[in-house]
Design a protein around this motif. Structure first.
Motif, PDB file in Angstrom:
ATOM      1  N   GLU A   4       0.808  -1.194   0.001  1.00 15.54           N
ATOM      2  CA  GLU A   4      -0.121   0.174   0.175  1.00 15.54           C
ATOM      3  C   GLU A   4       0.913   1.157   0.047  1.00 15.54           C
ATOM      4  O   GLU A   4       1.771   1.363   0.798  1.00 15.54           O
ATOM      5  N   VAL A   5       0.575   2.128  -0.848  1.00 17.74           N
ATOM      6  CA  VAL A   5       1.309   3.319  -0.662  1.00 17.74           C
ATOM      7  C   VAL A   5       0.953   4.330   0.265  1.00 17.74           C
ATOM      8  O   VAL A   5      -0.007   4.100   1.108  1.00 17.74           O
ATOM      9  N   GLY A   6       1.815   5.209   0.657  1.00 17.87           N
ATOM     10  CA  GLY A   6       1.680   6.266   1.903  1.00 17.87           C
ATOM     11  C   GLY A   6       0.678   6.930   1.652  1.00 17.87           C
ATOM     12  O   GLY A   6      -0.622   6.823   1.134  1.00 17.87           O
ATOM     13  N   ILE A   7       1.098   8.322   1.692  1.00 17.26           N
ATOM     14  CA  ILE A   7       0.118   9.559   1.335  1.00 17.26           C
ATOM     15  C   ILE A   7      -0.420   9.551  -0.182  1.00 17.26           C
ATOM     16  O   ILE A   7      -1.510   9.628  -0.455  1.00 17.26           O
ATOM     17  N   GLY A   8       0.687   9.473  -0.998  1.00 20.42           N
ATOM     18  CA  GLY A   8       0.341   9.668  -2.389  1.00 20.42           C
ATOM     19  C   GLY A   8       1.125   8.774  -3.353  1.00 20.42           C
ATOM     20  O   GLY A   8       2.227   8.483  -2.995  1.00 20.42           O
ATOM     21  N   GLY A   9       0.816   8.571  -4.431  1.00 20.41           N
ATOM     22  CA  GLY A   9       1.085   7.861  -5.366  1.00 20.41           C
ATOM     23  C   GLY A   9       2.688   8.312  -6.273  1.00 20.41           C
ATOM     24  O   GLY A   9       3.645   7.702  -6.188  1.00 20.41           O
ATOM     25  N   ARG A  10       2.402   9.361  -6.374  1.00 19.01           N
ATOM     26  CA  ARG A  10       3.414  10.294  -7.426  1.00 19.01           C
ATOM     27  C   ARG A  10       4.905  10.456  -6.654  1.00 19.01           C
ATOM     28  O   ARG A  10       5.834   9.874  -7.105  1.00 19.01           O
ATOM     29  N   GLY A  11       4.750  10.870  -5.363  1.00 17.27           N
ATOM     30  CA  GLY A  11       5.950  11.098  -4.654  1.00 17.27           C
ATOM     31  C   GLY A  11       6.141   9.813  -3.712  1.00 17.27           C
ATOM     32  O   GLY A  11       7.075   9.714  -2.847  1.00 17.27           O
ATOM     33  N   ASP A  12       5.576   8.714  -3.751  1.00 25.65           N
ATOM     34  CA  ASP A  12       5.755   7.767  -2.776  1.00 25.65           C
ATOM     35  C   ASP A  12       6.727   6.860  -2.900  1.00 25.65           C
ATOM     36  O   ASP A  12       7.177   6.575  -4.010  1.00 25.65           O
ATOM     37  N   ALA A  13       7.193   6.348  -2.067  1.00 24.56           N
ATOM     38  CA  ALA A  13       8.646   5.492  -1.713  1.00 24.56           C
ATOM     39  C   ALA A  13       8.130   4.071  -2.359  1.00 24.56           C
ATOM     40  O   ALA A  13       8.995   3.439  -3.137  1.00 24.56           O
ATOM     41  N   THR A  14       6.802   3.438  -2.654  1.00 22.17           N
ATOM     42  CA  THR A  14       6.519   2.493  -3.315  1.00 22.17           C
ATOM     43  C   THR A  14       6.912   2.599  -4.984  1.00 22.17           C
ATOM     44  O   THR A  14       6.888   1.634  -5.621  1.00 22.17           O
ATOM     45  N   ASN A  15       7.152   3.638  -5.414  1.00 22.97           N
ATOM     46  CA  ASN A  15       7.379   3.868  -6.863  1.00 22.97           C
ATOM     47  C   ASN A  15       8.663   3.195  -7.242  1.00 22.97           C
ATOM     48  O   ASN A  15       9.058   3.138  -8.231  1.00 22.97           O
ATOM     49  N   VAL A  16       9.476   2.825  -6.285  1.00 26.98           N
ATOM     50  CA  VAL A  16      10.797   2.004  -6.739  1.00 26.98           C
ATOM     51  C   VAL A  16      10.410   0.503  -7.209  1.00 26.98           C
ATOM     52  O   VAL A  16      11.151  -0.023  -8.047  1.00 26.98           O
ATOM     53  N   PRO A  20       4.998  -3.582 -11.102  1.00 22.90           N
ATOM     54  CA  PRO A  20       4.049  -4.382 -10.619  1.00 22.90           C
ATOM     55  C   PRO A  20       3.052  -5.108 -11.094  1.00 22.90           C
ATOM     56  O   PRO A  20       2.846  -5.004 -12.227  1.00 22.90           O
ATOM     57  N   VAL A  21       2.220  -6.049 -10.735  1.00 21.23           N
ATOM     58  CA  VAL A  21       1.575  -6.986 -11.531  1.00 21.23           C
ATOM     59  C   VAL A  21       0.222  -6.152 -11.629  1.00 21.23           C
ATOM     60  O   VAL A  21      -0.356  -6.343 -12.924  1.00 21.23           O
ATOM     61  N   VAL A  22      -0.120  -5.145 -10.636  1.00 15.52           N
ATOM     62  CA  VAL A  22      -1.441  -4.516 -10.980  1.00 15.52           C
ATOM     63  C   VAL A  22      -1.372  -3.233 -10.116  1.00 15.52           C
ATOM     64  O   VAL A  22      -0.634  -3.364  -9.258  1.00 15.52           O
ATOM     65  N   THR A  23      -1.923  -2.343 -10.255  1.00 18.25           N
ATOM     66  CA  THR A  23      -2.015  -0.938  -9.507  1.00 18.25           C
ATOM     67  C   THR A  23      -3.442  -0.760  -9.382  1.00 18.25           C
ATOM     68  O   THR A  23      -4.345  -1.186  -9.948  1.00 18.25           O
ATOM     69  N   ALA A  24      -3.911   0.010  -8.132  1.00 18.75           N
ATOM     70  CA  ALA A  24      -5.392   0.152  -7.809  1.00 18.75           C
ATOM     71  C   ALA A  24      -5.454   1.397  -6.996  1.00 18.75           C
ATOM     72  O   ALA A  24      -4.530   1.638  -6.223  1.00 18.75           O
ATOM     73  N   ILE A  25      -6.420   2.180  -7.268  1.00 24.95           N
ATOM     74  CA  ILE A  25      -6.669   3.276  -6.315  1.00 24.95           C
ATOM     75  C   ILE A  25      -8.091   3.148  -5.650  1.00 24.95           C
ATOM     76  O   ILE A  25      -8.995   2.932  -6.535  1.00 24.95           O
ATOM     77  N   THR A  26      -8.326   3.350  -4.724  1.00 19.90           N
ATOM     78  CA  THR A  26      -9.553   3.207  -3.781  1.00 19.90           C
ATOM     79  C   THR A  26     -10.303   4.569  -3.900  1.00 19.90           C
ATOM     80  O   THR A  26      -9.787   5.503  -4.474  1.00 19.90           O
ATOM     81  N   ALA A  27     -11.307   4.754  -3.158  1.00 21.60           N
ATOM     82  CA  ALA A  27     -12.028   6.166  -3.241  1.00 21.60           C
ATOM     83  C   ALA A  27     -11.339   6.975  -2.908  1.00 21.60           C
ATOM     84  O   ALA A  27     -10.838   6.955  -1.700  1.00 21.60           O
ATOM     85  N   LEU A  28     -11.187   8.164  -3.447  1.00 22.07           N
ATOM     86  CA  LEU A  28     -10.532   9.493  -3.212  1.00 22.07           C
ATOM     87  C   LEU A  28     -11.329  10.211  -2.329  1.00 22.07           C
ATOM     88  O   LEU A  28     -12.591  10.522  -2.737  1.00 22.07           O
ATOM     89  N   ALA A  57      -4.559  -1.081 -14.457  1.00 17.58           N
ATOM     90  CA  ALA A  57      -4.849  -0.311 -13.430  1.00 17.58           C
ATOM     91  C   ALA A  57      -6.279  -0.402 -13.066  1.00 17.58           C
ATOM     92  O   ALA A  57      -7.226  -0.599 -13.942  1.00 17.58           O
ATOM     93  N   PHE A  58      -6.715  -0.333 -11.667  1.00 16.11           N
ATOM     94  CA  PHE A  58      -8.105  -0.480 -11.317  1.00 16.11           C
ATOM     95  C   PHE A  58      -8.373   0.745 -10.354  1.00 16.11           C
ATOM     96  O   PHE A  58      -7.716   1.111  -9.575  1.00 16.11           O
ATOM     97  N   THR A  59      -9.601   1.106 -10.452  1.00 17.60           N
ATOM     98  CA  THR A  59     -10.291   1.802  -9.465  1.00 17.60           C
ATOM     99  C   THR A  59     -11.677   1.613  -9.230  1.00 17.60           C
ATOM    100  O   THR A  59     -12.325   0.883  -9.905  1.00 17.60           O
ATOM    101  N   CYS A  60     -12.216   2.269  -8.187  1.00 27.72           N
ATOM    102  CA  CYS A  60     -13.696   2.049  -8.015  1.00 27.72           C
ATOM    103  C   CYS A  60     -14.425   3.614  -8.569  1.00 27.72           C
ATOM    104  O   CYS A  60     -13.511   4.427  -9.138  1.00 27.72           O
ATOM    105  N   PRO A  61     -15.529   3.558  -8.613  1.00 31.80           N
ATOM    106  CA  PRO A  61     -16.238   4.676  -8.962  1.00 31.80           C
ATOM    107  C   PRO A  61     -15.692   6.034  -8.232  1.00 31.80           C
ATOM    108  O   PRO A  61     -15.476   6.103  -7.280  1.00 31.80           O
ATOM    109  N   GLN A  62     -15.252   7.065  -9.043  1.00 30.73           N
ATOM    110  CA  GLN A  62     -14.863   8.144  -8.588  1.00 30.73           C
ATOM    111  C   GLN A  62     -15.708   9.499  -9.111  1.00 30.73           C
ATOM    112  O   GLN A  62     -16.574   9.243  -9.984  1.00 30.73           O
ATOM    113  N   VAL A  63     -15.567  10.652  -8.376  1.00 26.39           N
ATOM    114  CA  VAL A  63     -16.469  11.801  -8.604  1.00 26.39           C
ATOM    115  C   VAL A  63     -16.018  12.195 -10.185  1.00 26.39           C
ATOM    116  O   VAL A  63     -14.721  11.745 -10.394  1.00 26.39           O
TER     117      VAL A  63
END
Length: 72
Positions: A4-16, A20-28, A57-63
Motif C-alpha cells: 500500500e502506498v503512503g500518502i500519495g502515489g506520485r512521490g511515494d516510496a513504493t514507486n521503486v 508491479p503486477v497490478v495497481t489500484a486506487i481506492t475511493a478518493l 490499473a483499477f479503481t472504484c467509481p470516483q467523482v
C-alpha cells in the motif's frame, strides 16, 4: 504481496517497484490536502503516480473530476 502506498502515489516510496503486477486506487477523498492538492482532481493526479505503462490499473467509481484525471 500487496504493498500500500503512503500518502500519495506520485512521490511515494513504493514507486521503486518498476513493474508491479497490478495497481489500484481506492475511493478518493480530501485527505492530506496540504501535500496532495486542494481538489479531487489534484489529489487524483498525485495518486495516479502509481500507474505504470503496460500494467493493469483499477479503481472504484470516483467523482467525475477525479475519474477524468485517472483515465488519462
Amino acid at each position: 504481496a500487496v504493498i500500500e502506498v503512503g500518502i500519495g502515489g506520485r512521490g511515494d516510496a513504493t514507486n521503486v517497484m518498476q513493474r508491479p503486477v497490478v495497481t489500484a486506487i481506492t475511493a478518493l477523498d480530501y485527505d492530506h490536502m496540504n501535500v496532495l492538492g486542494d481538489t479531487l482532481g489534484e489529489i487524483a493526479y498525485q495518486k495516479a503516480g502509481i500507474f505504470k505503462p503496460g500494467v493493469p490499473a483499477f479503481t472504484c467509481p470516483q467523482v467525475p473530476e477525479a475519474m477524468a484525471v485517472l483515465e488519462r
